[in-house]
Design an enzyme around this catalytic site. Structure first.
Site, short mmCIF file in Angstrom:
data_model
loop_
_atom_site.label_atom_id
_atom_site.label_comp_id
_atom_site.label_asym_id
_atom_site.label_seq_id
_atom_site.Cartn_x
_atom_site.Cartn_y
_atom_site.Cartn_z
N CYS A 163 23.91 -3.64 -17.21
CA CYS A 163 23.00 -4.75 -16.96
C CYS A 163 22.23 -5.08 -18.24
O CYS A 163 21.33 -4.34 -18.63
CB CYS A 163 22.03 -4.34 -15.85
SG CYS A 163 20.72 -5.53 -15.60
N CYS B 87 18.51 -5.69 -17.91
CA CYS B 87 17.69 -4.50 -17.64
C CYS B 87 17.58 -3.63 -18.90
O CYS B 87 16.51 -3.12 -19.23
CB CYS B 87 18.31 -3.61 -16.56
SG CYS B 87 19.03 -4.48 -15.21
N ASP B 88 18.70 -3.41 -19.59
CA ASP B 88 18.74 -2.39 -20.65
C ASP B 88 18.83 -2.98 -22.06
O ASP B 88 18.75 -2.23 -23.04
CB ASP B 88 19.94 -1.46 -20.43
CG ASP B 88 19.81 -0.70 -19.12
OD1 ASP B 88 18.66 -0.50 -18.68
OD2 ASP B 88 20.83 -0.32 -18.53
#
Ligand code: NAP
Length: 307
Positions: A136, A139-140
């Site tokens: 993701c 997200c990361d």
């Protein structure tokens, strides 16, 4: 909770399809509960910027949109429960849903469990999650500021991940197994113009290289069979998604990829059970198509309950 309580509608999954079902059901006066594992929004809540959902001229982040959808449904009386669904018995007139917070009984069930990222299936892939391997970008991605990252895949997810990462990382290398992208044309030109994005066509990741964390990947050319190594700090796997249908235990008809077989009317092979959003067979998996499914499922469920 009262295990003898019979809901008109139990919705499993609190993504855009699930909460739209909840909104329509609650407004129609149906006694409705949404069972969600983590937090509202599903995969949508992991999306950094959504520009193709109408009504938000500057776009909106997925987490905020999810919160709005949940609040809107709850305003009309839908309830939310955070629990994991283990098992279901859908065959009878009253459907039984077993969860980590107890058993729920409903006249109708909407399955809106979406889909999760597919893995490459390489040795040490799971162990390296959080140590260089990620699924993701929104997200990361922030962990890869000024680093070199590889994105695997050629679909819309891979290209939007690459575009996002190009604003954070020093260099983004897209590895795709063919020589053309599957992604929508509008993205191609944008990516080609981005200076810090490179392509490795006709290539697959054959091996992960690592010490304490990922240090690189070994690529294999799908045409010549030649192998070469790319040194990188991160690998974002973006090769499509797998529908979340394991808990159904073969009660409902699935297609060969595991999606619930259901047409535009969202009816499944079991009367009173509807499939909405990314979990069902459909041509276009988008937030707008998931929310349309949510409205349709309630329309069909109302007819079913009346009968
Ligand atoms: P997708 O469209 O199925 O694309 C998956 C990509 O991964 C394909 O390029 C495929 O290659 C490649 N792939 C699959 N398995 C692989 C493997 N084992 N090794 C290497 N490569 C592999 O999936 P997606 O990109 O996640 O998109 C899912 C759906 O969401 C699509 O309908 C998409 O349009 C939609 N979506 C839309 C947006 C948007 O419009 N903003 C953004 C994201 C997603 P091949 O091309 O060779 O098959």
């Amino acid at each position: 909770m009262n295990e003898n309580h019979v809901y008109d509608m139990i919705i499993v999954g609190g993504g855009p399809g699930g909460y739209t079902s909840a909104l329509y059901a609650a407004r129609a006066g149906l006694d409705t509960i949404v069972i969600e594992k983590l937090s509202a929004g599903g995969q949508m809540s992991l999306t950094w910027q959504i520009d193709n959902y109408p009504g938000f001229e500057n776009g909106i982040d997925g987490f905020s949109l999810a919160e709005k959808m949940q609040k809107q449904a709850e305003k009309f009386g839908a309830k939310s429960e955070y629990a994991e669904v283990f098992n279901m018995d859908l065959t009878g007139k009253l459907k039984r849903v077993e969860t980590s917070s107890g058993i729920y009984i409903g006249k109708t069930v909407v399955i809106a469990t979406g889909a999760n990222p597919r893995e490459l299936g390489l040795a040490k892939e799971k162990e390296l999650i959080g140590h260089g391997v990620a699924y993701c970008a929104s997200c990361d991605g922030m962990f890869y500021k000024d680093k070199i990252v590889v994105v695997v895949g050629g679909g819309n997810s891979a290209v939007s991940d690459a575009a996002l990462l190009s604003r954070i990382a020093k260099k983004v290398i897209i590895v795709h197994r063919r020589d053309t992208l599957r992604a929508t044309k509008i993205y191609h030109d944008q990516l080609m113009k981005t200076e810090n994005i490179e392509f490795r066509w006709n290539s697959t990741v054959k091996e992960l290289l690592y010490g304490e964390r990922l240090t690189g990947v070994r690529l294999k050319d799908t045409v010549t069979g030649e192998e070469n190594i790319i040194e990188c700090d991160g690998l974002f796997v973006s090769i499509g998604r797998k529908p979340t249908t394991d808990f159904l235990d073969n009660q409902i008809e699935l297609d060969n990829k595991g999606y619930i077989v259901a047409g535009e009317n969202t009816e499944t092979s079991i009367p009173g059970v509807y499939a909405v959003g990314d979990v069902r067979t459909k041509l276009l998996r988008q937030i707008v198509t998931a929310v349309a499914d949510g409205a349709m499922a309630v329309h069909m469920a109302e007819e079913y309950v009346e009968k």
